[in-house]
Motif scaffolding. Structure first.
Motif, short mmCIF file in Angstrom:
data_model
loop_
_atom_site.label_atom_id
_atom_site.label_comp_id
_atom_site.label_asym_id
_atom_site.label_seq_id
_atom_site.Cartn_x
_atom_site.Cartn_y
_atom_site.Cartn_z
N GLN A 153 -2.36 11.21 -5.74
CA GLN A 153 -3.66 10.28 -6.94
C GLN A 153 -4.45 11.50 -6.58
O GLN A 153 -4.96 12.26 -7.61
CB GLN A 153 -4.02 8.90 -6.30
N ALA A 154 -5.32 12.09 -5.76
CA ALA A 154 -6.39 12.70 -4.87
C ALA A 154 -5.86 14.75 -5.86
O ALA A 154 -6.80 14.38 -6.30
CB ALA A 154 -6.71 13.51 -3.88
N PRO A 210 -1.59 8.43 -2.18
CA PRO A 210 -2.53 8.26 -2.60
C PRO A 210 -3.03 10.68 -2.36
O PRO A 210 -4.49 10.90 -2.99
CB PRO A 210 -3.78 8.03 -0.66
N GLU A 240 -6.32 3.61 -8.60
CA GLU A 240 -4.77 2.34 -9.44
C GLU A 240 -5.57 1.23 -9.80
O GLU A 240 -6.47 0.50 -9.14
CB GLU A 240 -4.51 1.79 -7.30
N SER A 245 0.54 -1.47 -0.52
CA SER A 245 -0.23 0.27 -0.03
C SER A 245 0.66 1.05 0.07
O SER A 245 0.49 2.08 -0.12
CB SER A 245 -1.11 -0.39 1.54
N ARG A 267 2.76 3.98 -8.66
CA ARG A 267 1.45 3.25 -8.92
C ARG A 267 1.16 3.47 -9.90
O ARG A 267 1.28 4.51 -10.74
CB ARG A 267 0.13 3.39 -7.96
#
Lengths: 308, 439
Positions: A272-273, A269, A291, A223, A228
């Motif tokens: 990613q956001a 993350p 993802e 994680s 990613r």
């Protein structure tokens, strides 16, 4: 306590005219389920038999649960269970007798014997088959009994060679659930197969063996990976997606057109956001954004490609 | 209870078998009793034969397959990984595999003890003890041979059959010798009651056979051992056999001569037996070489096959004969000239060992034993026989050197043959190493 349940250093094994294992070194993390993958003839079975102390290597050291397998194979056997790819059962005996023999042969005695048999039957969900003869069981049931025999003495490490070979989809699913349960109980599993889809369901680590050499040993599905893959899909074609992604810090485009893209995004993350907000703000009609988890097969093929 | 013994009992002794066998035996013996003029004598004799059949045929067959059957059923790996010790596995298998045979055999022996008439030359108890000792001997030996065969990937069924044939061949003469010998058994300087001697001998060999099976089990279970016991067996067999030779010719054969001659014969024979029965491929020797190179001498000895021990003892026996043998024996005596013949004989043994290894070092070794045996038959029998028939004596002696009649010439020829085979062996070894390096 050492972090490694299995530690191998410089392991070499020869058959006449063939070096089956060539200086193999690796560690298996305690409590993990490690998939040993590789093509047929890579040396997987030879490696597992050396780890189990059944075959003697030419060179190298093997430690299982901190016991040197070559120096003290009998002590190591108390710490590990092994299921061969071609296992056998005592067909005329009942499942209860098979489990009872395995437990007694591994030092369980007296009143503990019946409890151990009952416990193994419950763990393997074969309680209703205890009075059936082993020769009358289905392939999946035999597999469960065989794993029960390997687990009868509650080993710290369980080594399985092609455990799902010949099983139907239902039995494979059931086996995957069993392996997850064993992992949750603290057992370290090393499972070999050349059918990667079955390993994907429960493996936490991947060990790639090719031509007698380890070419990769790493965790799967991390994680907190620094990289990613993000799959982006648009509801309608929109020009400028590639340019927008190219301008975003940390995004490397793998493929992109007017309907969507696949990118390799650095960071976690939060990044990613940030990318998602940026695309929405730019007015792209997003229908999917998430993802893309790399499955074991993709991971294996990528590893092989990178090492060639 | 020993887990392996209990597992075998589960497999061997069903309720039906436990009930049916005594009933069947009772019916057979009742029939014998009814049909005989001397009923109790006949019942006792029949019981003895039934016990021998159960233990000698059924027991040997089961013991021979005690490990091989498990290897074929793929249950042996799990057994090797169990916590059972080598001794537990040994007695659990020997007693357990043949449990049904022992059940039938012991019932028959109880009948023998009860029915044996006092008029028998030897008591029923001694007969029963001899049957038990002989059964343990052949069953343990069959188990050992079956294990050796299984480790080489051969069927143990053939081994069981071989032991049955041997049993039949040996049982008749032994029983005859024991029952008819009036003067007693002569061994070293003593004279012994033949039945007592046969019983003691059989018990000794039975103990060695069980111990041998135990040591083979140690190897299978990776219990680390050095081959001192095997060397001790070589010495025991030498002393045992020399005792008969010394006693049969006390005037002409000294104790030392008998020991040295028997020592060479025993060690050379056991070298052949183990060479042909143990895994001795390039991998085994390569592993030993690696251990030596790394200074792991004890580990190298632990992982060595047994034949080098016999081979080394044969070399020692040859050297001792050349140095110490009392050659003051009359012309024509079997041992006359042995002191000179021993060196070429040892070179021939070395040649045969080397020849076996040349075949074993092949890249894909197949039928190594058959190939080696074939060439040995050619070299010892067929080729010299043909050359002699063609009156080419000189050529025949180059193939089979005359070790007794011309020991000097024989030494040169045998040494040359051993050297040629040694060169072949080195060539094969290097070829193997090159193949591994290129693989």
């Amino acid at each position: 306590m050492s972090r490694a349940a299995i530690a191998v250093e410089g392991l070499s094994f020869e058959y006449p005219g063939v070096r089956a294992l060539d200086g193999v070194s690796f560690e298996v993390v305690r409590g993990s389920v490690t998939a040993l993958v590789g093509p047929n003839g890579a040396g997987k079975t030879t490696l597992l038999r050396c780890l189990a102390g059944l075959d003697r290597p030419l060179l190298g050291t093997v430690q299982v649960a901190a016991v040197d397998v070559l120096d003290e194979p009998r002590l190591a056997h108390r710490k590990l269970g092994f299921l061969s790819d071609f296992f056998g059962l005592y067909d005329p005996l009942t499942v209860r007798q098979c489990l009872s023999h395995a437990a007694a042969a591994n030092g369980v005695a007296g009143s503990a014997l019946a409890a151990t048999v009952a416990d193994a039957a419950a763990r393997l969900e074969i309680g209703d088959k205890l009075e059936a003869r082993a020769g009358e069981l289905s392939r999946g049931q035999r597999q469960r009994v065989a794993i029960g025999l390997a687990l009868a003495h509650r080993p710290e490490v369980l080594i399985l060679d092609e455990p799902a070979a010949g099983l139907d989809p239902e039995a494979r699913l059931s086996l995957a659930a069993l392996f997850k349960r064993l992992q949750s109980e603290g057992v370290t599993l090393l499972v070999s197969s050349h059918i990667l889809a079955e390993l994907d369901a429960y493996s936490t680590h991947m060990l790639v063996l090719r031509a007698g050499r380890i070419i990769e040993n790493r965790a799967l599905h991390e994680s907190n990976r620094p990289q990613r893959w993000i799959r982006i899909e648009l509801a309608a074609p929109a020009a400028g997606l590639r340019a927008r992604l190219a301008s975003f810090d940390g995004a490397a485009i793998i493929e992109a057109d007017e309907r969507g893209a696949l990118i390799d995004l650095a960071g976690g993350p939060v990044e990613q956001a940030r990318l998602l907000s940026s695309l929405v703000a730019a007015g792209f009609p997003l229908s999917a954004f998430g993802e893309l988890r790399e499955d074991l097969q993709a991971s294996y093929l990528r590893t092989v490609r990178e090492r060639q | 209870m020993n887990a392996e013994f209990r597992r075998n009992l589960w497999l061997e002794l069903s309720t039906h078998r436990l009930v049916a066998l005594p009933v069947a035996l009772a019916l057979v013996l009742a029939l014998v009793h009814a049909m005989s003029d001397d009923p109790w004598d006949s019942v006792a004799a029949t019981s003895a034969w039934i016990a021998a059949a159960f233990l000698g045929i059924g027991g040997v067959r089961r013991a021979a397959g005690s490990v091989g059957d498990e290897m074929r059923a793929r249950t042996w790996d799990a057994q090797r990984m169990s916590a059972l010790g080598a001794w537990q596995m040994t007695w659990g298998k020997l007693a357990g595999c043949a449990a049904f045979a022992w059940y039938g055999g012991l019932i028959s022996l109880v009948v023998l003890l009860a029915a044996a008439p006092g008029s028998w030359k030897h008591s029923g108890a001694k007969s029963a003890a001899l049957i038990v000792a002989a059964s343990v001997l052949v069953q343990a030996a069959a188990g050992l041979a079956g294990l050796a065969a299984a480790r080489k990937g051969h069927s143990s069924g053939g081994i069981g059959l071989l032991f049955l044939v041997l049993l039949v061949v040996l049982a008749g003469p032994t029983a005859g010798m024991v029952s008819t010998a009036e003067a007693g058994a002569l061994w070293w300087g003593g004279t012994y009651d033949p039945v007592n001697f046969a019983l003691a001998s059989t018990a000794c060999f039975a103990a060695w056979a069980v111990f041998g099976y135990y040591r083979a089990m140690c190897t299978e279970l990776q219990v680390r051992t050095t081959p001192w016991a095997y060397a001790a067996f070589n010495v025991f067999l030498t002393v045992y056999l020399a005792g008969f030779w010394r006693a049969s010719e006390p005037e002409s054969v000294s104790g030392l001569n008998a020991l040295l001659a028997c020592g060479l014969i025993v060690t050379a024979s056991l070298t052949y037996v183990h060479l042909f029965s143990e895994p001795t491929g390039v991998i085994v020797l390569r592993r030993i070489q690696v251990r030596f190179d790394r200074g792991e001498l004890r580990r190298a000895i632990e992982e060595s096959p047994c034949w080098p021990v016999s081979f080394a003892l044969a070399a020692i026996a040859s050297a001792l004969i050349a140095l110490l043998f009392d050659a003051r024996l009359a012309e024509g005596h079997a041992l006359h000239g042995l002191s000179l013949a021993t060196i070429p004989a040892f070179f021939l043994l070395a040649r045969d060992v080397g020849m076996f290894l040349v075949f074993a070092f092949a890249r894909q070794p197949r039928r190594v034993e058959a190939a080696a045996l074939f060439y040995m038959i050619l070299l010892y029998g067929i080729i010299p026989g043909l050359l002699h028939a063609a009156e080419l004596k000189g050529l025949a002696e180059l193939v089979l050197p005359p070790i007794f009649t011309s020991p000097g010439k024989a030494t040169l020829v045998a040494a040359a043959q051993a050297l040629i085979v040694a060169c072949l062996l080195v060539w094969r070894w290097r070829a193997c190493r090159r193949a591994e390096a290129g693989a």
